[in-house]
Design a protein around this motif. Structure first.
Motif, PDB file in Angstrom:
ATOM      1  N   ARG A  36       0.838  -1.208   0.000  1.00 23.29           N
ATOM      2  CA  ARG A  36       0.000   0.000   0.000  1.00 23.29           C
ATOM      3  C   ARG A  36       0.870   1.254   0.000  1.00 23.29           C
ATOM      4  NH1 ARG A  36      -5.526  -0.455   0.982  1.00 23.29           N
ATOM      5  NH2 ARG A  36      -6.251  -2.368   2.003  1.00 23.29           N
ATOM      6  N   TYR A  39       2.496   1.604  -3.399  1.00 24.08           N
ATOM      7  CA  TYR A  39       1.484   1.866  -4.431  1.00 24.08           C
ATOM      8  C   TYR A  39       1.113   3.345  -4.470  1.00 24.08           C
ATOM      9  CZ  TYR A  39      -3.130   1.400  -6.767  1.00 24.08           C
ATOM     10  OH  TYR A  39      -4.209   1.520  -7.603  1.00 24.08           O
ATOM     11  N   TRP A  40       0.916   3.951  -3.290  1.00 21.57           N
ATOM     12  CA  TRP A  40       0.454   5.329  -3.243  1.00 21.57           C
ATOM     13  C   TRP A  40       1.584   6.355  -3.296  1.00 21.57           C
ATOM     14  CZ3 TRP A  40      -4.252   6.217  -4.560  1.00 21.57           C
ATOM     15  CH2 TRP A  40      -5.254   5.268  -4.293  1.00 21.57           C
ATOM     16  N   TYR A  42       3.836   7.121  -5.446  1.00 16.97           N
ATOM     17  CA  TYR A  42       3.992   7.847  -6.716  1.00 16.97           C
ATOM     18  C   TYR A  42       2.687   7.924  -7.501  1.00 16.97           C
ATOM     19  CZ  TYR A  42       8.983   7.288  -5.806  1.00 16.97           C
ATOM     20  OH  TYR A  42      10.232   7.339  -5.230  1.00 16.97           O
ATOM     21  N   ARG A  43       1.572   7.674  -6.852  1.00 17.84           N
ATOM     22  CA  ARG A  43       0.315   7.557  -7.591  1.00 17.84           C
ATOM     23  C   ARG A  43      -0.118   8.873  -8.245  1.00 17.84           C
ATOM     24  NH1 ARG A  43      -2.019   2.803  -9.501  1.00 17.84           N
ATOM     25  NH2 ARG A  43      -4.085   3.341 -10.265  1.00 17.84           N
ATOM     26  N   TYR A  46       1.722   9.415 -11.349  1.00 16.51           N
ATOM     27  CA  TYR A  46       1.163   8.509 -12.370  1.00 16.51           C
ATOM     28  C   TYR A  46      -0.157   9.067 -12.891  1.00 16.51           C
ATOM     29  CZ  TYR A  46      -0.200   3.825 -14.203  1.00 16.51           C
ATOM     30  OH  TYR A  46      -0.570   2.752 -14.988  1.00 16.51           O
ATOM     31  N   ASP A  47      -1.004   9.544 -11.974  1.00 15.33           N
ATOM     32  CA  ASP A  47      -2.289  10.120 -12.371  1.00 15.33           C
ATOM     33  C   ASP A  47      -2.118  11.336 -13.269  1.00 15.33           C
ATOM     34  OD1 ASP A  47      -3.703   8.234 -10.910  1.00 15.33           O
ATOM     35  OD2 ASP A  47      -4.082   9.559  -9.202  1.00 15.33           O
ATOM     36  N   TYR A  56       6.006   3.850 -13.478  1.00 12.69           N
ATOM     37  CA  TYR A  56       5.319   3.840 -12.175  1.00 12.69           C
ATOM     38  C   TYR A  56       5.557   2.531 -11.445  1.00 12.69           C
ATOM     39  CZ  TYR A  56       1.523   3.120  -8.863  1.00 12.69           C
ATOM     40  OH  TYR A  56       0.809   2.800  -7.735  1.00 12.69           O
ATOM     41  N   TRP A  57       5.330   1.405 -12.130  1.00  9.75           N
ATOM     42  CA  TRP A  57       5.456   0.122 -11.445  1.00  9.75           C
ATOM     43  C   TRP A  57       6.906  -0.177 -11.071  1.00  9.75           C
ATOM     44  CZ3 TRP A  57       1.650  -1.711  -8.950  1.00  9.75           C
ATOM     45  CH2 TRP A  57       0.344  -1.542  -9.409  1.00  9.75           C
ATOM     46  N   VAL A  60       7.372   1.622  -7.881  1.00  9.06           N
ATOM     47  CA  VAL A  60       6.770   0.817  -6.813  1.00  9.06           C
ATOM     48  C   VAL A  60       7.723  -0.318  -6.434  1.00  9.06           C
ATOM     49  CG1 VAL A  60       4.873  -0.753  -6.232  1.00  9.06           C
ATOM     50  CG2 VAL A  60       4.398   1.382  -7.456  1.00  9.06           C
ATOM     51  N   ASP A  80      -4.702  -3.961 -11.207  1.00 13.88           N
ATOM     52  CA  ASP A  80      -4.965  -2.584 -10.783  1.00 13.88           C
ATOM     53  C   ASP A  80      -6.232  -2.059 -11.448  1.00 13.88           C
ATOM     54  OD1 ASP A  80      -4.423  -0.125  -9.480  1.00 13.88           O
ATOM     55  OD2 ASP A  80      -3.414   0.640 -11.260  1.00 13.88           O
TER      56      ASP A  80
END
Length: 205
Positions: A36, A39-40, A42-43, A46-47, A56-57, A60, A80
């Motif tokens: 978790r 995941y968040w 760099y979200r 990414y968005d 992004y991955w 992560v 995802d």
């Protein structure tokens, strides 16, 4: 007539179910809490499309002390996307009722391109005259530029828009620009809050 602007995640769809997060963590070879966090981390980048899916991955993975091969990235992307497709029945009904009442509807979602492309094709968003995603705007809620871009897209004044989002900071960002805000918790609560803004839709039998 007032535009009703919906967030997607946590409003039209549910938050990621625990079992989906467990599946994602397992695919990443990590425990749920550490996954978790990774995941968040760099979200939002990414968005905003500052990172593509592969980058992004890999970020992560780096947080987790790992490196993901292409096949693992593909599986993580698949899981995802699937984790954001659990629709909230009460909100779907609200959307249908508002559309039947003639209100113009729009969507504003923080989402990466991989998720946005799938969401844009869902039947639940067909009533939306405009669909805006952070990855294509280059700005994400609660960035002022994000809301300004949507207002320009709608050709609307801030006071002509009511925005529904489950995150207080996103609602606050909209309200700061003069957009009327509804902090979403449940579909019945959202109906009541919309009615307070003069937006009413009778539930259909």
């Amino acid at each position: 007539m007032t535009w009703v602007l919906f967030d997607y995640g946590g409003v039209i769809c549910t938050q990621q179910p625990d079992e989906d997060v467990v599946a994602l963590a397992a695919a990443a070879g990590a425990g749920v809490p550490e996954f978790r966090d990774a995941y968040w981390a760099y979200r939002l980048s990414y968005d905003r499309a500052e990172l593509d899916g592969t980058t992004y991955w890999q970020k992560v993975a780096a947080v987790l002390g790992r490196s993901f091969p292409a096949s693992q990235v593909a599986e993580l992307n698949r899981l995802d996307i699937a984790s954001w497709l659990h629709l909230c029945d009460g909100t779907v009904a609200l959307i249908e009722d508002l559309a039947a009442a003639g209100y113009p509807l729009a969507l504003l979602s923080n989402a990466p391109a991989e998720v946005a492309e799938v969401v844009a094709d869902l039947s639940v968003v067909r009533p939306f005259a405009r669909r805006a995603f952070s990855c294509f705007l280059g700005a994400a809620k609660p960035d002022p530029e994000c809301y300004q871009a949507v207002l320009a897209m709608l050709g609307a004044r801030p006071a002509d828009v009511v925005f529904i989002d489950d995150r207080p900071e996103n609602v606050a960002g909209a309200v700061a620009l003069g957009i009327r805000g509804v902090h979403f918790s449940t579909p019945p609560q959202a109906r009541t809050a919309l009615a307070a803004h003069g937006v009413t839709a009778t539930p259909r039998g």
